[in-house]
Design an enzyme around this catalytic site. Structure first.
Site, PDB file in Angstrom:
ATOM      1  N   HIS A  65       0.825  -1.210   0.000  1.00 22.26           N
ATOM      2  CA  HIS A  65       0.000   0.000   0.000  1.00 22.26           C
ATOM      3  C   HIS A  65       0.860   1.261   0.000  1.00 22.26           C
ATOM      4  O   HIS A  65       0.503   2.265  -0.624  1.00 22.26           O
ATOM      5  CB  HIS A  65      -0.928  -0.003   1.215  1.00 22.26           C
ATOM      6  N   ASP A  66       1.985   1.217   0.700  1.00 23.24           N
ATOM      7  CA  ASP A  66       2.866   2.384   0.730  1.00 23.24           C
ATOM      8  C   ASP A  66       3.439   2.671  -0.649  1.00 23.24           C
ATOM      9  O   ASP A  66       3.422   3.813  -1.124  1.00 23.24           O
ATOM     10  CB  ASP A  66       3.995   2.151   1.735  1.00 23.24           C
ATOM     11  N   VAL A  69       1.336   4.457  -3.442  1.00 20.49           N
ATOM     12  CA  VAL A  69       0.935   5.857  -3.261  1.00 20.49           C
ATOM     13  C   VAL A  69       2.196   6.702  -3.061  1.00 20.49           C
ATOM     14  O   VAL A  69       2.862   6.612  -2.040  1.00 20.49           O
ATOM     15  CB  VAL A  69      -0.003   6.021  -2.047  1.00 20.49           C
ATOM     16  N   HIS A 192      -1.321 -13.355  -1.032  1.00 23.73           N
ATOM     17  CA  HIS A 192      -2.572 -13.741  -0.376  1.00 23.73           C
ATOM     18  C   HIS A 192      -2.513 -15.161   0.162  1.00 23.73           C
ATOM     19  O   HIS A 192      -3.484 -15.640   0.735  1.00 23.73           O
ATOM     20  CB  HIS A 192      -3.756 -13.598  -1.340  1.00 23.73           C
ATOM     21  N   THR A 193      -1.393 -15.820  -0.008  1.00 26.47           N
ATOM     22  CA  THR A 193      -1.211 -17.142   0.588  1.00 26.47           C
ATOM     23  C   THR A 193      -1.060 -17.046   2.105  1.00 26.47           C
ATOM     24  O   THR A 193      -1.146 -18.053   2.802  1.00 26.47           O
ATOM     25  CB  THR A 193       0.015 -17.855  -0.012  1.00 26.47           C
ATOM     26  N   SER A 248      -3.520 -22.633   6.129  1.00 25.27           N
ATOM     27  CA  SER A 248      -2.073 -22.344   6.051  1.00 25.27           C
ATOM     28  C   SER A 248      -1.820 -20.845   5.953  1.00 25.27           C
ATOM     29  O   SER A 248      -1.003 -20.392   5.164  1.00 25.27           O
ATOM     30  CB  SER A 248      -1.444 -23.064   4.861  1.00 25.27           C
TER      31      SER A 248
END
Length: 326
Positions: A65-66, A69, A192-193, A248
């Site tokens: 996210h950093d 932007v 996203h794991t 997991s």
């Protein structure tokens, strides 16, 4: 041009090249000014990660996210003040970002040894890498020398951070704006794991996908029914958390891609990876490939992301406190 003029031009060119060189990221940037900087970051990470393995997911999300932007400049860390109440941190995509207190701990440890030397932007980048390694994930090179930004803008966070409900066109546009491509999109989505998500980030897929109380047909119906009956009981639930990779969430592996192919990714952005032929080909490749290959390619994309819009040289500052500009 006279001989004197040519000599002067050469001097200016050389000075310019030196300035350009000094302004770039490089491995071991702090070797002379704070020799143990990277070891200090690693030690603080290792002291906390065993009791809080979820820290890795929080930090990689913060880093992502950093960087999207104003580049990787630590602007996500800046608190609101009377003169700027609309900071990135308060934008909806960042309200569930975790790890701010941890970054402050790392900064304090560094300031006690090397005051005013190590940027908050570099701390985020290094701590993210070290936390992923600590849970058994890949490592990657982190050239340092980033400086901290002085501007943090709510609207820019809203406009630039890829949303969990984004379709493929939205995602590839936002990634492309940062110099990233389809392969980077698929690889970085592989993070996203690990980690969890609040129901509010995907509940529309369960209860009201098109505004008529329906379910997203791209989400496996059995999985959706299980989520509705056991986890996210209503569209109003904004507190319950769900593992993005069930079973997991603290293991960095390939199972995310297999879930996406089974239509069991939590987000619309996960499903979007199957809607484009090039992205789908990459998903299939990683789902059926080796962990070693995935780790190597993920590492390349993380290093690439870590270079987005960096401030170096005399640009920006080295914040004394990560939450406030100097």
């Amino acid at each position: 041009m006279t001989r004197f003029g040519l000599a002067l031009l050469m001097i200016l060119v050389i000075q310019g090249l030196v300035t350009f060189s000094e302004a770039q990221l490089k491995m071991g940037f702090y070797d002379q000014t704070c020799p143990y900087a990277e070891k200090i970051v690693q030690d603080v990470v290792n002291q906390h990660i065993n009791n809080a393995p979820s820290l890795a997911a929080g930090l990689i999300r913060m880093h992502f996210h950093d960087c999207f932007v104003r580049g990787c400049d630590g602007s996500i860390l800046i608190n609101a003040t009377s003169s700027n109440q609309q900071v990135e941190k308060l934008a909806p995509p960042n309200l569930t970002v975790r790890g701010f207190d941890f970054i402050d701990k790392v900064k304090s440890a560094l300031e006690s040894k090397c005051p005013g030397i190590v940027s908050c932007a570099d701390i985020i980048t290094l701590a993210t890498r070290d936390s992923i390694v600590a849970i058994g994930g890949p490592t990657w090179n982190v050239p340092t020398g980033r400086r901290d930004g002085r501007i943090s803008n709510f609207a820019e966070a809203m406009n630039n951070i890829p949303p969990p409900f984004g379709n493929f066109t939205t995602l590839i546009t936002l990634f492309g704006n940062q110099g990233l491509d389809v392969k980077d999109l698929v690889l970085l989505s592989g993070a996203h794991t690990i980690g969890v998500s609040h129901c509010s980030s995907f509940s529309n897929r369960l209860f009201n996908f098109t505004g008529v109380g329906d379910q997203d047909p791209s989400l496996d119906s059995e999985y959706a029914d299980n989520l509705k009956s056991r986890r996210c009981l209503s569209i109003a639930d904004n507190t319950t958390k769900v593992e993005m990779d069930p079973g997991s969430r603290n293991t960095f592996d390939l199972s995310y891609y297999r879930l996406v192919l089974k239509r069991r990714g939590l987000f619309e952005s996960d499903a979007a990876l199957t809607m484009n032929p090039a992205a789908l080909a990459q998903v299939k490749r990683f789902a059926g490939g080796s962990e070693q290959e995935f780790f190597a390619e993920f590492s390349n994309s993380m290093e690439k992301m870590g270079r987005i819009g960096v401030k170096t040289g005399s640009d920006g500052e080295i914040r004394r406190t990560c939450a406030f500009v100097n």
